[in-house]
Design an enzyme around this catalytic site. Structure first.
Site, short mmCIF file in Angstrom:
data_model
loop_
_atom_site.label_atom_id
_atom_site.label_comp_id
_atom_site.label_asym_id
_atom_site.label_seq_id
_atom_site.Cartn_x
_atom_site.Cartn_y
_atom_site.Cartn_z
N ARG A 11 0.87 -1.17 0.08
CA ARG A 11 0.01 -0.02 -0.03
C ARG A 11 0.86 1.12 -0.09
O ARG A 11 1.67 1.30 0.80
CB ARG A 11 -0.96 0.04 1.27
N ARG A 13 -2.29 6.40 9.71
CA ARG A 13 -1.94 5.91 8.45
C ARG A 13 -2.29 7.04 7.57
O ARG A 13 -2.31 8.40 7.84
CB ARG A 13 -3.07 4.79 8.02
N LYS A 30 -6.88 6.59 12.17
CA LYS A 30 -6.82 7.16 10.76
C LYS A 30 -7.42 8.63 10.97
O LYS A 30 -8.26 8.92 11.68
CB LYS A 30 -8.14 6.33 10.14
N CYS A 62 -15.23 -3.40 -1.32
CA CYS A 62 -13.85 -3.70 -0.92
C CYS A 62 -13.24 -4.70 -1.68
O CYS A 62 -13.91 -5.31 -2.57
CB CYS A 62 -13.83 -4.28 0.61
N LYS A 69 -4.89 0.37 14.92
CA LYS A 69 -4.66 1.38 13.55
C LYS A 69 -5.21 2.76 13.95
O LYS A 69 -6.09 2.79 14.73
CB LYS A 69 -5.35 0.97 12.37
N CYS A 93 -16.60 -8.84 4.36
CA CYS A 93 -16.62 -9.25 5.83
C CYS A 93 -17.04 -7.82 6.66
O CYS A 93 -17.01 -6.78 6.00
CB CYS A 93 -15.24 -9.97 6.26
N CYS A 99 -7.74 -11.02 -0.05
CA CYS A 99 -7.99 -10.67 1.33
C CYS A 99 -8.26 -11.82 2.31
O CYS A 99 -9.08 -12.62 1.89
CB CYS A 99 -9.07 -9.59 1.66
N CYS A 103 -14.23 -2.22 5.29
CA CYS A 103 -13.41 -1.30 4.32
C CYS A 103 -13.94 -0.47 3.56
O CYS A 103 -13.22 0.40 3.04
CB CYS A 103 -12.36 -2.34 3.76
FE1 SRM Z 1 -9.29 -2.48 5.35
C1 SRM Z 1 -8.23 -5.03 7.13
C2 SRM Z 1 -8.41 -3.75 2.36
C3 SRM Z 1 -10.18 0.59 4.19
C4 SRM Z 1 -11.40 -1.53 8.41
N1 SRM Z 1 -8.26 -4.01 4.82
C5 SRM Z 1 -7.93 -4.81 5.61
C6 SRM Z 1 -6.96 -5.89 5.04
C7 SRM Z 1 -5.54 -5.28 5.21
C8 SRM Z 1 -7.11 -7.33 5.53
C9 SRM Z 1 -6.04 -7.89 6.53
O1 SRM Z 1 -6.03 -7.26 7.57
O2 SRM Z 1 -5.70 -8.88 6.14
C10 SRM Z 1 -7.57 -5.77 3.38
C11 SRM Z 1 -6.70 -6.10 2.30
C12 SRM Z 1 -7.32 -6.64 1.21
C13 SRM Z 1 -6.42 -6.52 -0.01
O3 SRM Z 1 -6.15 -7.64 -0.52
O4 SRM Z 1 -6.05 -5.31 -0.55
C14 SRM Z 1 -8.05 -4.21 3.59
N2 SRM Z 1 -9.27 -1.64 3.64
C15 SRM Z 1 -8.83 -2.27 2.40
C16 SRM Z 1 -8.82 -1.32 1.25
C17 SRM Z 1 -8.04 -1.53 0.06
C18 SRM Z 1 -10.27 -1.41 0.71
C19 SRM Z 1 -10.57 -1.10 -0.72
O5 SRM Z 1 -11.08 -1.54 -1.36
O6 SRM Z 1 -10.04 0.19 -0.89
C20 SRM Z 1 -8.90 0.12 2.07
C21 SRM Z 1 -7.59 0.50 2.04
C22 SRM Z 1 -7.37 1.94 2.73
C23 SRM Z 1 -5.97 2.48 2.85
O7 SRM Z 1 -5.84 2.94 1.56
O8 SRM Z 1 -5.56 2.51 3.70
C24 SRM Z 1 -9.23 -0.38 3.36
N3 SRM Z 1 -10.48 -0.76 6.19
C25 SRM Z 1 -10.65 0.49 5.29
C26 SRM Z 1 -11.74 1.27 5.92
C27 SRM Z 1 -12.19 2.57 5.29
C28 SRM Z 1 -11.56 3.72 5.95
O9 SRM Z 1 -10.78 3.68 6.68
O10 SRM Z 1 -12.08 4.78 5.33
C29 SRM Z 1 -12.11 0.74 7.11
C30 SRM Z 1 -13.12 0.81 8.02
C31 SRM Z 1 -12.93 2.12 8.72
C32 SRM Z 1 -12.13 1.68 10.00
O11 SRM Z 1 -11.05 1.51 10.04
O12 SRM Z 1 -12.87 1.40 11.04
C33 SRM Z 1 -11.20 -0.57 7.16
N4 SRM Z 1 -9.68 -3.15 7.43
C34 SRM Z 1 -10.58 -2.89 8.32
C35 SRM Z 1 -10.54 -3.45 9.64
C36 SRM Z 1 -11.43 -3.37 10.75
C37 SRM Z 1 -10.62 -2.57 11.78
C38 SRM Z 1 -11.46 -2.46 13.05
O13 SRM Z 1 -11.70 -1.41 13.64
O14 SRM Z 1 -11.97 -3.72 13.55
C39 SRM Z 1 -9.59 -4.68 8.99
C40 SRM Z 1 -9.18 -5.81 9.94
C41 SRM Z 1 -8.13 -5.52 11.32
O15 SRM Z 1 -7.74 -4.15 11.14
O16 SRM Z 1 -7.92 -6.33 11.74
C42 SRM Z 1 -9.12 -4.31 7.74
FE1 SF4 Z 2 -11.15 -7.77 3.40
FE2 SF4 Z 2 -13.13 -7.53 5.08
FE3 SF4 Z 2 -11.86 -5.40 4.28
FE4 SF4 Z 2 -13.22 -6.67 2.59
S1 SF4 Z 2 -14.06 -5.45 4.33
S2 SF4 Z 2 -11.10 -6.06 2.29
S3 SF4 Z 2 -13.18 -8.70 3.03
S4 SF4 Z 2 -10.90 -7.15 5.48
#
Ligand code: SRM
Ligand code: SF4
Length: 593
Positions: free
Chosen positions: A86, A155, A230, A449, A228, A494, A455, A498
């Site tokens: 990333r 981040r 943000k 997402c 994390k 899930c 993922c 995201c």
């Molecule tokens: Fe996310 C984890 C992809 C924005 C909440 N997210 C992941 C992971 C890294 C899976 C992992 O931990 O193994 C995913 C990688 C998938 C892949 O193959 O690329 C992933 N998240 C993404 C992206 C690429 C989705 C997209 O299609 O654009 C976004 C990358 C953003 C960036 O550039 O940094 C992405 N993730 C978000 C957002 C939206 C936002 O921040 O505006 C959220 C919800 C907001 C928040 O943080 O509460 C988000 N991602 C999560 C979570 C749940 C965190 C939590 O509080 O429980 C996880 C899981 C974790 O952290 O354990 C996670």
């Molecule tokens: Fe992966 Fe769940 Fe985030 Fe989708 S919402 S990219 S399935 S961690």
């Protein structure tokens, strides 16, 4: 001078023997672990478990191709490991030269696609271990980096890519970059591991502050944050960064075309776990007001309070949203003010009207043009129908403005002069990009997402399925007379959220293979959480389940009423006023079957 906090540390929140990720961070020697050794181990495509947690802080996730997992297991082969990288792009702005470099790396070092994320970053998928270091070095040479793109730190800092095309954008972008620089970890681990300690030429982006003693991490300390973190900046009336979904936010207050200060928001987040009622999405709340000069120190102190009081025992409850839930907003504001040594101001009036992007052509304050393209789910690729990568590459070759990644996974080609516009328009048509912003109001407000196959946490398809589902719902909308109306629809594989599904008007969240929870009633401006309408709906049944609601909306809505407001007013779902209420009314869901 900051005073000592009066509130005692909650029992068991901080002073305990580190376990799990906390232990990994503690013994990592400021994020080094054994990553270097792991990179030179050619017997496996993977890194060791501890190091896979540490590489996140360097912007790298170990993954495996889930489409071939079973087959490889049968053949007794190790999973098809590769890495996701990333790239941070503070405020989402990059130059044509940087665009060309990202485009090149996507084909030479990754899986031939370039992913624009929901947080204004680039992602490469499918980078094999031996390509990790060369890729990071090339990213660094183009003056971008991957430090702190993931991990328990602040981040990529987001900001509105285009606040009505005014000078305000320059001010907020500068602030986004300042916060980003200030909160970047100081450890030299990144330089040592990926950049051979910064000896790679004169175009080095990542430099360590000589004032910082070796391995001193002044803001984060040895164990970094509990989870994390943000940060975003929004410029009303656009809430395209979805400020309420983030830990820390700054809402620009603009008077006479100048930013006079920022309302500060804290405690937003989306992630939750199915069935764990003590986890829930939560909207950020406005905590106070600060001047533009105070923004960076406010950000630092919010981070410091979360560092000290965030839950290090239970990762599922470690985000800032739970710290605020546990201690209260008033306590949190006091804690920040005590550290700042002054009181925050009273929040100013503001209004958000939407959280989507403004597509197509617009003119900016200097007489230049901007064209915002809808990129379905942020995935850039070439195929027989469209040539998204090639088209944007050809544009980048002649473009002398910049590119702006949006928080809705889209891209704006910005700063196009009047003279250059016809050339760009013709390239857009030639490569099928002009159609990108002419889609239906539903599609233009859709977001999924990544999910499968990369993922590791995905329970159901998302990016590969939403485009078809939108097609099915478009047909229903046409049939009931809604045509091209704007409705936000978001899907995730899930419950981590995201694509921020819990603030969409229609949210679909993976429950298991081909099954989704259907949420309704999010605010059109991203300012209200939704409510579960139906549990575990099969993919082929979704369009049928939303059909009666859309029909009702077409016939009964009042002038200008959004779909999210309508389903609440007419009782299809109850309003969720606070994250704590997110899981209420589950009995209604059971009744609906
Ligand atoms: Fe996310 C984890 C992809 C924005 C909440 N997210 C992941 C992971 C890294 C899976 C992992 O931990 O193994 C995913 C990688 C998938 C892949 O193959 O690329 C992933 N998240 C993404 C992206 C690429 C989705 C997209 O299609 O654009 C976004 C990358 C953003 C960036 O550039 O940094 C992405 N993730 C978000 C957002 C939206 C936002 O921040 O505006 C959220 C919800 C907001 C928040 O943080 O509460 C988000 N991602 C999560 C979570 C749940 C965190 C939590 O509080 O429980 C996880 C899981 C974790 O952290 O354990 C996670
Ligand atoms: Fe992966 Fe769940 Fe985030 Fe989708 S919402 S990219 S399935 S961690």
């Amino acid at each position: 001078m900051a005073k000592k906090l009066s509130t005692p540390v909650a029992e068991g929140v901080t002073r305990q023997k580190p376990k799990g990720n906390e232990a990994i961070k503690t013994r990592s020697n400021f994020l080094r672990g054994t990553i270097l050794e792991g990179l030179s181990d050619l017997t496996t495509g993977a890194l060791c478990a501890d190091d896979t947690q540490l590489t996140k802080f360097h912007g790298i996730y170990q993954q495996d191709d889930r489409d071939v997992r079973k087959e490889r297991r049968k053949k007794k082969l190790e999973p098809a490991y590769s890495f996701m990288i990333r790239v941070r792009v503070a405020g989402g702005v990059c130059t044509p030269e940087q665009w060309l470099d990202m485009d090149r790396l996507a084909t030479t070092h990754a899986n031939g696609t370039l992913k624009l994320t929901t947080r204004q970053a680039f992602q490469f998928h499918g980078v094999i271990k031996s390509n990790l270091k060369p890729t990071i070095q090339e990213i660094n040479t183009t003056l971008l980096d991957t430090v702190a793109a993931c991990g328990d730190v602040n981040r990529n800092v987001m900001c509105n890519p285009n606040p009505d095309l005014s000078e305000v954008h320059e001010d907020v972008l500068k602030v986004a970059q300042e916060i980003s620089d200030h909160l970047t970890p100081a450890t030299r681990a990144y330089h040592e591991i990926w950049l051979d300690d910064g000896q790679g030429g004169d175009k080095q982006k990542v430099t360590a502050d000589p004032e910082i003693l070796e391995d001193d991490e002044p803001i984060y300390g040895r164990t970094y944050l509990p989870r994390k973190f943000k940060t975003v900046i929004a410029v009303p009336p656009s809430n395209d960064v979805d400020i309420y979904a983030h830990c820390l936010g700054f809402i620009a207050i603009v008077e006479a075309d100048k930013v006079v200060g920022y309302n500060i928001t804290v405690g937003g987040g989306m992630g939750m776990t199915h069935g764990a009622l003590d986890t829930f999405p939560r909207l950020a709340e406005v905590m106070g007001f600060c001047t533009p000069e105070q923004v960076v120190e406010v950000a630092e102190q919010v981070v410091r309070v979360q560092k000290e009081y965030g839950n290090r025992k239970e990762r599922k409850n470690a985000r800032l949203k739970y710290t605020i839930e546990n201690f209260g907003l008033r306590w949190f504001r006091n804690a920040v003010e005590q550290r700042l040594g002054y009181k925050l101001g009273k929040p100013r009036e503001f209004e958000f009207t939407h959280n989507g992007d403004r597509y197509g052509w617009t003119e900016d304050h200097q007489g230049n043009f901007q064209c915002t393209l809808f990129i379905q789910n942020g995935r850039l690729y070439d195929d027989e129908k469209v040539q998204l990568l090639t088209g944007l590459r050809e544009i980048a070759r002649i473009h002398d403005g910049d590119f702006r990644l949006t928080a809705n996974q889209n891209v704006a080609i910005a700063g196009i002069s009047k003279a250059r516009r016809p050339e760009i328009e013709s390239l857009l048509s030639q490569y099928g990009l002009a159609d990108c912003y002419k889609a239906s109001g539903l599609r233009l407000n859709s977001m999924a997402c990544v999910s499968l196959p990369t993922c590791g946490l995905a329970l159901a398809e998302s990016e590969r399925y939403l485009p078809d589902l939108v097609g099915e719902i478009e047909d229903v909308m046409a049939e009931v007379g809604l045509g091209r109306d704007e409705i936000t629809i978001r899907m995730t594989g899930c419950p981590n959220g995201c694509a921020r599904p819990y603030i969409a008007e229609i949210g679909l969240v993976g429950r298991g293979p081909r099954k989704y929870n259907l949420y309704l009633g999010g605010g059109f401006a991203g300012d209200r959480l939704s409510k579960l309408y139906k549990d575990s709906v099969k993919d082929e049944e979704i369009a049928g389940v939303v059909r009666p609601l859309l029909k009702d909306y077409a016939g009964q809505r009042t002038e200008g009423e959004s779909f999210g407001n309508f389903v609440i007013r007419t009782g299809w779902v109850a309003e969720t006023k606070h994250g704590r209420e997110f899981h209420e009314d589950l009995k209604d869901v059971e009744k609906r079957g």
